[in-house]
Design a protein around this motif. Structure first.
Motif, PDB file in Angstrom:
ATOM      1  N   LEU A  70     -77.445-101.139-100.625  1.00  0.00           N
ATOM      2  CA  LEU A  70     -78.672-101.462 -99.901  1.00  0.00           C
ATOM      3  C   LEU A  70     -79.784-100.543-100.371  1.00  0.00           C
ATOM      4  CD1 LEU A  70     -77.203-101.296 -96.272  1.00  0.00           C
ATOM      5  CD2 LEU A  70     -77.012-103.171 -97.897  1.00  0.00           C
ATOM      6  N   THR A  71     -80.974-101.089-100.461  1.00  0.00           N
ATOM      7  CA  THR A  71     -82.147-100.238-100.630  1.00  0.00           C
ATOM      8  C   THR A  71     -82.935-100.320 -99.337  1.00  0.00           C
ATOM      9  OG1 THR A  71     -83.371-102.062-101.660  1.00  0.00           O
ATOM     10  CG2 THR A  71     -82.294-100.496-103.142  1.00  0.00           C
ATOM     11  N   SER A 103     -88.130 -98.104-103.265  1.00  0.00           N
ATOM     12  CA  SER A 103     -87.348 -97.833-102.061  1.00  0.00           C
ATOM     13  C   SER A 103     -87.243 -96.336-101.831  1.00  0.00           C
ATOM     14  CB  SER A 103     -85.947 -98.423-102.195  1.00  0.00           C
ATOM     15  OG  SER A 103     -86.036 -99.823-102.309  1.00  0.00           O
ATOM     16  N   ASP A 104     -86.785 -95.983-100.631  1.00  0.00           N
ATOM     17  CA  ASP A 104     -86.623 -94.578-100.282  1.00  0.00           C
ATOM     18  C   ASP A 104     -85.176 -94.126-100.295  1.00  0.00           C
ATOM     19  OD1 ASP A 104     -89.444 -94.092 -99.652  1.00  0.00           O
ATOM     20  OD2 ASP A 104     -89.080 -95.501 -98.004  1.00  0.00           O
ATOM     21  N   VAL A 120     -72.768-104.916 -90.363  1.00  0.00           N
ATOM     22  CA  VAL A 120     -73.098-103.593 -90.893  1.00  0.00           C
ATOM     23  C   VAL A 120     -74.581-103.533 -91.255  1.00  0.00           C
ATOM     24  CG1 VAL A 120     -72.677-101.945 -92.772  1.00  0.00           C
ATOM     25  CG2 VAL A 120     -70.742-103.130 -91.691  1.00  0.00           C
ATOM     26  N   LEU A 121     -75.076-104.571 -91.924  1.00  0.00           N
ATOM     27  CA  LEU A 121     -76.494-104.612 -92.300  1.00  0.00           C
ATOM     28  C   LEU A 121     -77.379-104.570 -91.058  1.00  0.00           C
ATOM     29  CD1 LEU A 121     -76.411-107.338 -95.107  1.00  0.00           C
ATOM     30  CD2 LEU A 121     -76.563-104.863 -95.393  1.00  0.00           C
ATOM     31  N   ASP A 122     -77.004-105.326 -90.038  1.00  0.00           N
ATOM     32  CA  ASP A 122     -77.781-105.327 -88.794  1.00  0.00           C
ATOM     33  C   ASP A 122     -77.801-103.941 -88.162  1.00  0.00           C
ATOM     34  OD1 ASP A 122     -78.290-108.018 -89.128  1.00  0.00           O
ATOM     35  OD2 ASP A 122     -76.779-108.673 -87.669  1.00  0.00           O
ATOM     36  N   ARG A 123     -76.678-103.275 -88.211  1.00  0.00           N
ATOM     37  CA  ARG A 123     -76.612-101.927 -87.624  1.00  0.00           C
ATOM     38  C   ARG A 123     -77.442-100.933 -88.433  1.00  0.00           C
ATOM     39  NH1 ARG A 123     -71.213 -98.526 -86.077  1.00  0.00           N
ATOM     40  NH2 ARG A 123     -72.326 -96.897 -84.968  1.00  0.00           N
ATOM     41  N   VAL A 124     -77.381-101.030 -89.764  1.00  0.00           N
ATOM     42  CA  VAL A 124     -78.167-100.140 -90.622  1.00  0.00           C
ATOM     43  C   VAL A 124     -79.656-100.312 -90.355  1.00  0.00           C
ATOM     44  CG1 VAL A 124     -78.897 -99.750 -93.025  1.00  0.00           C
ATOM     45  CG2 VAL A 124     -76.454 -99.874 -92.458  1.00  0.00           C
ATOM     46  N   VAL A 131     -88.075 -99.872 -92.368  1.00  0.00           N
ATOM     47  CA  VAL A 131     -89.131-100.870 -92.448  1.00  0.00           C
ATOM     48  C   VAL A 131     -88.655-102.129 -93.161  1.00  0.00           C
ATOM     49  CG1 VAL A 131     -91.451-101.319 -93.383  1.00  0.00           C
ATOM     50  CG2 VAL A 131     -90.875 -99.064 -92.471  1.00  0.00           C
ATOM     51  N   ARG A 132     -87.888-101.945 -94.220  1.00  0.00           N
ATOM     52  CA  ARG A 132     -87.450-103.084 -95.037  1.00  0.00           C
ATOM     53  C   ARG A 132     -86.146-102.726 -95.727  1.00  0.00           C
ATOM     54  NH1 ARG A 132     -91.204-106.661 -98.663  1.00  0.00           N
ATOM     55  NH2 ARG A 132     -90.326-108.137 -97.410  1.00  0.00           N
ATOM     56  N   SER A 133     -85.330-103.744 -95.945  1.00  0.00           N
ATOM     57  CA  SER A 133     -84.079-103.528 -96.672  1.00  0.00           C
ATOM     58  C   SER A 133     -83.832-104.681 -97.632  1.00  0.00           C
ATOM     59  CB  SER A 133     -82.904-103.406 -95.702  1.00  0.00           C
ATOM     60  OG  SER A 133     -82.623-104.658 -95.118  1.00  0.00           O
ATOM     61  N   ALA A 134     -83.040-104.397 -98.633  1.00  0.00           N
ATOM     62  CA  ALA A 134     -82.549-105.416 -99.556  1.00  0.00           C
ATOM     63  C   ALA A 134     -81.114-105.037 -99.875  1.00  0.00           C
ATOM     64  CB  ALA A 134     -83.396-105.461-100.821  1.00  0.00           C
TER      65      ALA A 134
END
Length: 154
Positions: A70-71, A103-104, A120-124, A131-134
């Protein structure tokens, strides 16, 4: 940074190639006193060269068949601390690195299946500072995690 002599390098190669050898077995193999091997191992560990004596676990063998990267872009005002603490609390987050570019953070996660990956993505991303994820799913590791080639003399 630790300075490694030839005996240090031989000890590291031996334990990398045969982690079960033990101090006594290493002393016999290397032809040096057991105390010498133990003191070298202690010094290498204190210097951070040996980061862990923990076994390397295979997430897939433990039921986590999916690896994803994930970024994350985060709010800059709060810094990385709050998001890092949030990620640390999620067991499926195996690593998180501050990175350059758009990304950070770059985060490695595992999941049992795609439904679990979504959880997992929802929790992250549930943290207010994210602010944003990919994400991208790893299909296969072409070069698995390794450190042995970094050892001088390999």
């Amino acid at each position: 940074m630790a300075t490694l002599d030839e005996l240090d390098r031989r000890i590291l190669r031996l334990f990398t190639d045969d982690p079960h050898i033990g101090v006594l077995g290493a002393s016999r193999e290397l032809g040096v006193a057991r105390g010498t091997v133990q003191s070298r191992l202690n010094r290498l560990q204190e210097a951070g060269v040996i980061a862990s004596w923990s076994p390397t676990l295979d997430p897939a063998a433990m039921g986590y068949r999916i690896t994803a990267f994930l970024t994350l872009q985060i709010r800059q005002a709060s810094g990385h601390g709050p998001v890092s603490e949030h990620l640390t609390a999620i067991p499926q987050v195996l690593e998180a690195h501050t990175v350059t570019g758009d990304s950070d953070l770059l985060v490695r996660v595992v999941a049992r299946d795609t439904v679990h990956l979504q959880e997992v993505l929802d929790r992250v991303t549930a943290h207010d500072d994210v602010v944003r994820s990919a994400s991208v799913i790893s299909l296969a590791a072409q070069v698995p995690r390794r450190t042995a080639p970094l050892q001088p003399g390999r």
